[in-house]
Scaffold this motif. Structure first.
Motif, PDB file in Angstrom:
ATOM      1  N   LEU A  53       0.818  -1.206   0.000  1.00 44.10           N
ATOM      2  CA  LEU A  53       0.000   0.000   0.000  1.00 44.10           C
ATOM      3  C   LEU A  53       0.856   1.262   0.000  1.00 44.10           C
ATOM      4  CD1 LEU A  53      -2.729  -1.123   2.534  1.00 44.10           C
ATOM      5  CD2 LEU A  53      -3.036  -0.791   0.091  1.00 44.10           C
ATOM      6  N   GLY A  54       2.011   1.208   0.692  1.00 41.84           N
ATOM      7  CA  GLY A  54       2.866   2.386   0.754  1.00 41.84           C
ATOM      8  C   GLY A  54       3.337   2.821  -0.619  1.00 41.84           C
ATOM      9  N   GLY A  55       3.768   1.867  -1.432  1.00 41.40           N
ATOM     10  CA  GLY A  55       4.198   2.205  -2.784  1.00 41.40           C
ATOM     11  C   GLY A  55       3.063   2.749  -3.621  1.00 41.40           C
ATOM     12  N   SER A  56       1.868   2.172  -3.457  1.00 40.74           N
ATOM     13  CA  SER A  56       0.709   2.636  -4.223  1.00 40.74           C
ATOM     14  C   SER A  56       0.271   4.030  -3.791  1.00 40.74           C
ATOM     15  CB  SER A  56      -0.442   1.640  -4.056  1.00 40.74           C
ATOM     16  OG  SER A  56      -1.521   1.979  -4.887  1.00 40.74           O
ATOM     17  N   VAL A  57       0.290   4.283  -2.484  1.00 36.22           N
ATOM     18  CA  VAL A  57      -0.101   5.601  -1.978  1.00 36.22           C
ATOM     19  C   VAL A  57       0.876   6.668  -2.430  1.00 36.22           C
ATOM     20  CG1 VAL A  57      -0.259   6.971   0.142  1.00 36.22           C
ATOM     21  CG2 VAL A  57      -1.416   4.764   0.007  1.00 36.22           C
ATOM     22  N   MET A  64      -4.501  -2.962  -2.650  1.00 40.33           N
ATOM     23  CA  MET A  64      -5.292  -3.476  -1.550  1.00 40.33           C
ATOM     24  C   MET A  64      -5.763  -4.905  -1.837  1.00 40.33           C
ATOM     25  SD  MET A  64      -8.806  -2.013   0.175  1.00 40.33           S
ATOM     26  CE  MET A  64      -9.776  -2.276  -1.292  1.00 40.33           C
ATOM     27  N   GLN A  65      -6.228  -5.140  -3.072  1.00 43.00           N
ATOM     28  CA  GLN A  65      -6.671  -6.482  -3.434  1.00 43.00           C
ATOM     29  C   GLN A  65      -5.521  -7.483  -3.348  1.00 43.00           C
ATOM     30  OE1 GLN A  65      -8.358  -5.201  -7.255  1.00 43.00           O
ATOM     31  NE2 GLN A  65     -10.282  -6.163  -6.646  1.00 43.00           N
ATOM     32  N   ALA A  66      -4.353  -7.079  -3.826  1.00 42.93           N
ATOM     33  CA  ALA A  66      -3.187  -7.977  -3.764  1.00 42.93           C
ATOM     34  C   ALA A  66      -2.838  -8.319  -2.324  1.00 42.93           C
ATOM     35  CB  ALA A  66      -2.000  -7.324  -4.465  1.00 42.93           C
ATOM     36  N   LEU A  84     -13.322 -14.154  -3.771  1.00 44.54           N
ATOM     37  CA  LEU A  84     -14.494 -13.480  -3.229  1.00 44.54           C
ATOM     38  C   LEU A  84     -14.104 -12.217  -2.478  1.00 44.54           C
ATOM     39  CD1 LEU A  84     -17.549 -13.530  -2.765  1.00 44.54           C
ATOM     40  CD2 LEU A  84     -17.155 -14.920  -0.733  1.00 44.54           C
ATOM     41  N   LEU A  85     -13.013 -12.280  -1.733  1.00 44.31           N
ATOM     42  CA  LEU A  85     -12.536 -11.116  -0.986  1.00 44.31           C
ATOM     43  C   LEU A  85     -12.126 -10.001  -1.938  1.00 44.31           C
ATOM     44  CD1 LEU A  85     -12.024 -10.203   1.942  1.00 44.31           C
ATOM     45  CD2 LEU A  85      -9.716 -11.130   1.746  1.00 44.31           C
ATOM     46  N   ALA A  86     -11.389 -10.341  -2.989  1.00 37.95           N
ATOM     47  CA  ALA A  86     -10.963  -9.339  -3.963  1.00 37.95           C
ATOM     48  C   ALA A  86     -12.160  -8.743  -4.705  1.00 37.95           C
ATOM     49  CB  ALA A  86      -9.979  -9.961  -4.952  1.00 37.95           C
ATOM     50  N   ALA A  87     -13.130  -9.591  -5.051  1.00 39.82           N
ATOM     51  CA  ALA A  87     -14.321  -9.100  -5.749  1.00 39.82           C
ATOM     52  C   ALA A  87     -15.143  -8.172  -4.856  1.00 39.82           C
ATOM     53  CB  ALA A  87     -15.171 -10.280  -6.214  1.00 39.82           C
ATOM     54  N   THR A  88     -15.250  -8.519  -3.581  1.00 47.38           N
ATOM     55  CA  THR A  88     -15.987  -7.674  -2.645  1.00 47.38           C
ATOM     56  C   THR A  88     -15.326  -6.307  -2.512  1.00 47.38           C
ATOM     57  OG1 THR A  88     -16.718  -9.618  -1.411  1.00 47.38           O
ATOM     58  CG2 THR A  88     -16.857  -7.493  -0.290  1.00 47.38           C
ATOM     59  N   ALA A  89     -14.001  -6.296  -2.410  1.00 50.98           N
ATOM     60  CA  ALA A  89     -13.267  -5.035  -2.330  1.00 50.98           C
ATOM     61  C   ALA A  89     -13.502  -4.195  -3.570  1.00 50.98           C
ATOM     62  CB  ALA A  89     -11.782  -5.305  -2.126  1.00 50.98           C
ATOM     63  N   HIS A  90     -13.532  -4.837  -4.734  1.00 47.45           N
ATOM     64  CA  HIS A  90     -13.762  -4.102  -5.979  1.00 47.45           C
ATOM     65  C   HIS A  90     -15.160  -3.492  -6.018  1.00 47.45           C
ATOM     66  CE1 HIS A  90     -13.293  -3.157 -10.249  1.00 47.45           C
ATOM     67  NE2 HIS A  90     -14.528  -3.612 -10.405  1.00 47.45           N
ATOM     68  N   ILE A  91     -16.152  -4.274  -5.580  1.00 47.33           N
ATOM     69  CA  ILE A  91     -17.533  -3.777  -5.590  1.00 47.33           C
ATOM     70  C   ILE A  91     -17.705  -2.602  -4.626  1.00 47.33           C
ATOM     71  CG2 ILE A  91     -19.912  -4.398  -4.990  1.00 47.33           C
ATOM     72  CD1 ILE A  91     -19.258  -7.238  -5.993  1.00 47.33           C
ATOM     73  N   LEU A  92     -17.056  -2.695  -3.474  1.00 50.30           N
ATOM     74  CA  LEU A  92     -17.221  -1.652  -2.458  1.00 50.30           C
ATOM     75  C   LEU A  92     -16.477  -0.377  -2.795  1.00 50.30           C
ATOM     76  CD1 LEU A  92     -16.933  -3.749   0.839  1.00 50.30           C
ATOM     77  CD2 LEU A  92     -18.998  -2.754  -0.147  1.00 50.30           C
ATOM     78  N   PHE A  93     -15.307  -0.482  -3.412  1.00 56.34           N
ATOM     79  CA  PHE A  93     -14.436   0.677  -3.523  1.00 56.34           C
ATOM     80  C   PHE A  93     -14.124   1.139  -4.931  1.00 56.34           C
ATOM     81  CE2 PHE A  93     -13.008  -1.526   0.459  1.00 56.34           C
ATOM     82  CZ  PHE A  93     -13.688  -0.682   1.315  1.00 56.34           C
ATOM     83  N   GLY A 110     -12.028 -18.227  -1.586  1.00 55.85           N
ATOM     84  CA  GLY A 110     -12.119 -17.190  -0.564  1.00 55.85           C
ATOM     85  C   GLY A 110     -11.390 -15.930  -0.963  1.00 55.85           C
ATOM     86  N   SER A 111     -10.190 -16.080  -1.547  1.00 56.22           N
ATOM     87  CA  SER A 111      -9.432 -14.901  -1.963  1.00 56.22           C
ATOM     88  C   SER A 111     -10.104 -14.203  -3.136  1.00 56.22           C
ATOM     89  CB  SER A 111      -8.006 -15.305  -2.325  1.00 56.22           C
ATOM     90  OG  SER A 111      -7.992 -16.254  -3.369  1.00 56.22           O
TER      91      SER A 111
END
Length: 256
Positions: free
Chosen positions: A141-145, A179-181, A242-251, A239-240
């Motif tokens: 996240l630090g590099g992306s930010v 974040m997804q990664a 679904l987690l990545a897809a949920t993050a995409h839908i939310l953000f 599970g991963s």
């Protein structure tokens, strides 16, 4: 080979041949179901908490200040500690006569030591997972930010966007891939963890990795252990995703 073994081939304990008996026995086992739910809980909580803690640190360290490099290095130090070593160090802290209990006794806050190791909820395991994986999430996240142009943030501030609006509508969408990664890699690692669970985890339930080892080592059931291995891989994969897809839908698409 694991898939084939789960269906009766490569049988080390008898004749090899196609069979659904190993799948039938394990899918009917309440121990497998409990292990799946437990591993999902540990992996999900660990991934989400690690990323949630890493975000504010990444924003704080975005602009260099005196001592920021040293502080960032110290925060990332847990990445250099092997998991098994970290688990033993953690036990030294929370054991019945460990550092925390002894300190509380010396301060007069408790009359006798109390048990914190191997709690039934897996809180110790989740704490270890977050301690170990949060620096990794911070690294991504630090590099992306830091790649977000300061002019973009300044423009949003000039247009009246508050700190939360700037984070939710600019920073989150622009750092979504990182974040997804982080979520996916931490989730997969925590779902398949063995060392933290066997040292600091509850004794009433096993992680999938620990249950797989038990099935093979204690009962000698290689084929059934292969079934558990396939289930573990499926849990990690779906599970991963679904987690990545949920993050995409939310953000995703929240950019102002």
């Amino acid at each position: 080979m694991a898939v084939a073994q789960s269906f009766g081939y490569f049988n080390f304990a008898g004749e090899s041949g196609f069979s659904l008996a190993f799948w039938g026995k394990q899918l009917a086992s309440p121990l497998l179901a409990a292990s799946v739910l437990y591993s999902l809980k540990i992996a999900l909580v660990s991934a989400v908490l690690s990323v949630a803690l890493a975000y504010p640190l990444a924003l704080w360290l975005r602009n260099p200040f005196p001592g920021s490099l040293t502080l960032g290095a110290l925060i990332k130090a847990p990445m250099m500690v092997p998991g098994l070593v970290a688990a033993f160090l953690f036990v030294n802290l929370i054991a019945f006569h460990g550092f925390v209990n002894e300190a509380l006794l010396d301060l007069g806050l408790i009359a006798k030591p109390f048990r914190m190791q191997n709690d039934r909820y897996g809180a110790g395991v989740m704490l270890l997972q977050v301690w170990k994986n949060m620096p990794f999430a911070l690294l991504l996240l630090g590099g992306s930010v830091r790649s977000i142009h300061t002019d973009l943030i300044d423009a949003a501030r000039d247009l009246g966007a508050g700190a939360w609006a700037r984070f939710y509508k600019i920073t989150l969408p622009l750092t979504l891939k990182a974040m997804q990664a982080a979520l996916v890699i931490i989730f997969i690692g925590a779902a398949g963890d063995y060392s933290f669970q066997v040292i600091a985890g509850p004794t009433s339930v096993s992680s999938l990795a620990q249950y797989m080892y038990t099935v093979q080592h204690e009962f000698g059931q290689w084929n059934e252990a292969a079934v558990v291995a396939i289930v573990l891989m499926a849990v990690a994969l779906f599970g991963s995703l679904l987690l990545a897809a949920t993050a995409h839908i939310l953000f995703a698409g929240r950019r102002a």
